[in-house]
Design a protein around this motif. Structure first.
Motif, PDB file in Angstrom:
ATOM      1  N   ILE A   1      58.337  44.725  14.278  1.00  0.00           N
ATOM      2  CA  ILE A   1      58.095  45.112  15.586  1.00  0.00           C
ATOM      3  C   ILE A   1      58.570  44.244  16.676  1.00  0.00           C
ATOM      4  O   ILE A   1      59.080  44.635  17.775  1.00  0.00           O
ATOM      5  N   ASP A   2      58.064  42.850  16.468  1.00  0.00           N
ATOM      6  CA  ASP A   2      58.620  42.104  17.330  1.00  0.00           C
ATOM      7  C   ASP A   2      59.956  41.973  17.511  1.00  0.00           C
ATOM      8  O   ASP A   2      60.655  41.855  18.693  1.00  0.00           O
ATOM      9  N   TYR A   3      60.748  42.213  16.291  1.00  0.00           N
ATOM     10  CA  TYR A   3      62.233  41.987  16.480  1.00  0.00           C
ATOM     11  C   TYR A   3      62.875  43.477  16.880  1.00  0.00           C
ATOM     12  O   TYR A   3      63.972  43.360  17.679  1.00  0.00           O
ATOM     13  N   ASN A   4      62.222  44.436  16.233  1.00  0.00           N
ATOM     14  CA  ASN A   4      63.006  45.859  16.670  1.00  0.00           C
ATOM     15  C   ASN A   4      61.974  46.994  16.469  1.00  0.00           C
ATOM     16  O   ASN A   4      62.221  47.728  15.824  1.00  0.00           O
ATOM     17  N   GLY A   5      61.067  46.790  17.612  1.00  0.00           N
ATOM     18  CA  GLY A   5      59.935  47.777  17.868  1.00  0.00           C
ATOM     19  C   GLY A   5      60.639  48.893  18.267  1.00  0.00           C
ATOM     20  O   GLY A   5      59.986  50.111  18.080  1.00  0.00           O
ATOM     21  N   LYS A  25      59.287  52.795  17.599  1.00  0.00           N
ATOM     22  CA  LYS A  25      59.070  53.800  18.671  1.00  0.00           C
ATOM     23  C   LYS A  25      59.676  54.959  18.588  1.00  0.00           C
ATOM     24  O   LYS A  25      59.215  56.105  18.687  1.00  0.00           O
ATOM     25  N   LYS A  26      61.167  54.953  18.475  1.00  0.00           N
ATOM     26  CA  LYS A  26      61.953  56.011  18.213  1.00  0.00           C
ATOM     27  C   LYS A  26      61.328  57.026  17.189  1.00  0.00           C
ATOM     28  O   LYS A  26      61.559  58.262  17.219  1.00  0.00           O
ATOM     29  N   ILE A  27      61.026  56.468  16.098  1.00  0.00           N
ATOM     30  CA  ILE A  27      60.417  57.345  15.021  1.00  0.00           C
ATOM     31  C   ILE A  27      59.342  57.936  15.224  1.00  0.00           C
ATOM     32  O   ILE A  27      59.173  59.213  15.184  1.00  0.00           O
ATOM     33  N   THR A  28      58.277  57.183  15.692  1.00  0.00           N
ATOM     34  CA  THR A  28      57.071  57.726  15.980  1.00  0.00           C
ATOM     35  C   THR A  28      56.761  58.552  17.265  1.00  0.00           C
ATOM     36  O   THR A  28      55.912  59.278  17.369  1.00  0.00           O
ATOM     37  N   GLU A  29      57.779  58.575  18.000  1.00  0.00           N
ATOM     38  CA  GLU A  29      57.819  59.291  19.383  1.00  0.00           C
ATOM     39  C   GLU A  29      58.540  60.497  19.418  1.00  0.00           C
ATOM     40  O   GLU A  29      59.177  61.107  20.508  1.00  0.00           O
ATOM     41  N   LYS A  30      59.540  60.616  18.324  1.00  0.00           N
ATOM     42  CA  LYS A  30      60.140  61.927  18.167  1.00  0.00           C
ATOM     43  C   LYS A  30      59.275  63.169  18.069  1.00  0.00           C
ATOM     44  O   LYS A  30      58.344  63.129  17.881  1.00  0.00           O
ATOM     45  N   LYS A  31      59.919  63.976  18.958  1.00  0.00           N
ATOM     46  CA  LYS A  31      59.203  65.296  19.394  1.00  0.00           C
ATOM     47  C   LYS A  31      58.790  65.920  17.993  1.00  0.00           C
ATOM     48  O   LYS A  31      57.240  66.188  18.047  1.00  0.00           O
ATOM     49  N   LEU A  77      43.217  46.801  17.328  1.00  0.00           N
ATOM     50  CA  LEU A  77      42.766  45.424  17.966  1.00  0.00           C
ATOM     51  C   LEU A  77      42.647  45.771  19.472  1.00  0.00           C
ATOM     52  O   LEU A  77      43.327  46.475  20.184  1.00  0.00           O
ATOM     53  N   LYS A  78      41.511  45.418  20.036  1.00  0.00           N
ATOM     54  CA  LYS A  78      41.528  45.469  21.463  1.00  0.00           C
ATOM     55  C   LYS A  78      42.377  44.457  22.490  1.00  0.00           C
ATOM     56  O   LYS A  78      42.518  44.683  23.753  1.00  0.00           O
ATOM     57  N   THR A  79      42.935  43.452  21.889  1.00  0.00           N
ATOM     58  CA  THR A  79      43.773  42.502  22.410  1.00  0.00           C
ATOM     59  C   THR A  79      44.833  42.274  21.672  1.00  0.00           C
ATOM     60  O   THR A  79      44.887  42.855  20.493  1.00  0.00           O
ATOM     61  N   ALA A  80      45.874  41.270  22.084  1.00  0.00           N
ATOM     62  CA  ALA A  80      46.961  41.073  21.376  1.00  0.00           C
ATOM     63  C   ALA A  80      46.556  40.187  20.010  1.00  0.00           C
ATOM     64  O   ALA A  80      45.779  39.444  19.862  1.00  0.00           O
ATOM     65  N   PRO A  81      47.369  40.638  18.915  1.00  0.00           N
ATOM     66  CA  PRO A  81      47.155  39.657  17.744  1.00  0.00           C
ATOM     67  C   PRO A  81      47.456  38.088  18.032  1.00  0.00           C
ATOM     68  O   PRO A  81      48.383  38.014  19.004  1.00  0.00           O
ATOM     69  N   ARG A  82      47.246  37.307  16.957  1.00  0.00           N
ATOM     70  CA  ARG A  82      47.555  35.846  17.357  1.00  0.00           C
ATOM     71  C   ARG A  82      49.019  35.801  17.068  1.00  0.00           C
ATOM     72  O   ARG A  82      49.710  36.429  16.446  1.00  0.00           O
ATOM     73  N   ASP A  83      49.516  34.993  18.000  1.00  0.00           N
ATOM     74  CA  ASP A  83      51.049  34.497  18.058  1.00  0.00           C
ATOM     75  C   ASP A  83      51.668  35.444  18.955  1.00  0.00           C
ATOM     76  O   ASP A  83      53.085  35.593  18.937  1.00  0.00           O
ATOM     77  N   TYR A  84      51.105  36.694  19.698  1.00  0.00           N
ATOM     78  CA  TYR A  84      51.665  37.371  20.604  1.00  0.00           C
ATOM     79  C   TYR A  84      51.243  37.542  21.554  1.00  0.00           C
ATOM     80  O   TYR A  84      49.870  37.629  21.900  1.00  0.00           O
ATOM     81  N   SER A  85      52.044  37.785  23.053  1.00  0.00           N
ATOM     82  CA  SER A  85      51.568  37.945  24.029  1.00  0.00           C
ATOM     83  C   SER A  85      50.844  39.230  24.356  1.00  0.00           C
ATOM     84  O   SER A  85      51.335  40.213  23.951  1.00  0.00           O
ATOM     85  N   GLN A  86      49.966  39.315  25.207  1.00  0.00           N
ATOM     86  CA  GLN A  86      49.321  40.530  25.796  1.00  0.00           C
ATOM     87  C   GLN A  86      50.281  41.272  26.641  1.00  0.00           C
ATOM     88  O   GLN A  86      50.182  42.682  26.425  1.00  0.00           O
ATOM     89  N   HIS A 129      53.325  41.804  25.730  1.00  0.00           N
ATOM     90  CA  HIS A 129      54.603  41.992  24.972  1.00  0.00           C
ATOM     91  C   HIS A 129      54.859  43.360  25.044  1.00  0.00           C
ATOM     92  O   HIS A 129      54.225  44.296  25.164  1.00  0.00           O
ATOM     93  N   LYS A 130      56.303  43.788  25.125  1.00  0.00           N
ATOM     94  CA  LYS A 130      56.572  45.009  25.416  1.00  0.00           C
ATOM     95  C   LYS A 130      56.314  46.215  24.452  1.00  0.00           C
ATOM     96  O   LYS A 130      56.172  47.338  24.672  1.00  0.00           O
ATOM     97  N   HIS A 131      55.888  45.601  23.117  1.00  0.00           N
ATOM     98  CA  HIS A 131      55.651  46.546  22.190  1.00  0.00           C
ATOM     99  C   HIS A 131      54.176  46.274  21.691  1.00  0.00           C
ATOM    100  O   HIS A 131      53.709  46.273  20.663  1.00  0.00           O
ATOM    101  N   ILE A 132      53.110  45.717  22.746  1.00  0.00           N
ATOM    102  CA  ILE A 132      51.932  45.584  22.362  1.00  0.00           C
ATOM    103  C   ILE A 132      50.956  46.760  21.832  1.00  0.00           C
ATOM    104  O   ILE A 132      50.073  46.300  20.734  1.00  0.00           O
ATOM    105  N   GLU A 133      51.272  47.976  22.050  1.00  0.00           N
ATOM    106  CA  GLU A 133      50.525  48.963  21.812  1.00  0.00           C
ATOM    107  C   GLU A 133      50.765  49.033  20.106  1.00  0.00           C
ATOM    108  O   GLU A 133      49.854  49.444  19.198  1.00  0.00           O
ATOM    109  N   LEU A 134      51.990  49.059  19.666  1.00  0.00           N
ATOM    110  CA  LEU A 134      52.282  48.861  18.422  1.00  0.00           C
ATOM    111  C   LEU A 134      51.812  47.617  17.608  1.00  0.00           C
ATOM    112  O   LEU A 134      51.131  47.652  16.261  1.00  0.00           O
TER     113      LEU A 134
END
Length: 217
Positions: A126-130, A134-140, A155-164, A166-171
């Protein structure tokens, strides 16, 4: 036989949930189990025509045990109220599951309980190619059918080693990478049920391929 008879058997089993009753009705159980087994064999043959990555098993291996595991769940009845059919989703660790029973019928796919290693690899993908996920799961057609990925235990917050931020934080906050759709006994007993199951499988196929590739790296 038909799924109508399967549900009749499951209703009787549910009302007489004991080893004694099962022993007296063993032949009836085996007839219903064998019917579901053959149905699973036919389904896998049909799926194999739609997905070259799919690895057909046998209906016998795909059918889950009808006994509950009382060692870990002594509060449960001796027998389940459903038949479960489980196979791979596009040839990898991702699974495709169909539950056929009395109380909760559904079709699900993906990786429901990833190991620690699998979870780290999926998050790395996801970090490399989220964008691809997103394209798969947001397809109509995907959202219309399944709604999206499961958010159970998210998780309620970001997993370890990832920023809050992050553009794909929800995934990245997800802990389960699977989806499902509820079905009814009416769906299961319809003439085109197998065709509908294949349709659901094909809709989940890109998700399975993404996850299988992620965990294999």
């Amino acid at each position: 036989m038909s799924f109508y008879q399967v549900f009749d058997f499951l209703r009787d089993l549910n009302q007489n949930n004991s080893k004694e009753w099962m022993d007296q009705n063993r032949k009836r159980y085996e007839e219903n189990r064998d019917f579901v087994t053959e149905w699973a064999n036919d389904l896998m043959a049909r799926i194999a025509k739609s997905d070259t990555n799919f690895k057909p098993s046998t209906g016998k291996k795909a059918i889950s045990r009808i006994n509950n595991n009382l060692l870990y769940h002594p509060e449960k009845p001796v027998y389940k109220d459903h038949f479960g059919v489980e196979m791979n989703l596009s040839g990898g660790p991702s699974g495709f599951y169909i539950q056929l029973g009395l109380s909760h019928n559904f079709i699900g796919g993906g990786i429901w309980s990833p190991t620690k290693d699998q979870l780290e690899k999926i998050r790395g993908a996801i970090d490399y190619n989220g964008e691809e996920l997103k394209k798969i799961t947001e397809k109509k057609s995907f959202t219309d059918t399944f709604g999206g990925l499961s958010e159970q235990d998210k998780l309620k917050t970001a997993p370890r080693d990832y920023s809050q931020d992050h553009k794909h934080i929800e995934l990245l906050r997800l802990k389960r990478f699977a989806t499902m759709v509820s079905i009814t006994q009416k769906d299961i007993t319809s003439d085109d049920f197998e065709k509908q199951v294949v349709k659901y499988y094909k809709e989940m196929m890109p998700l399975g391929r993404y996850l299988n590739k992620a965990v294999s790296i």
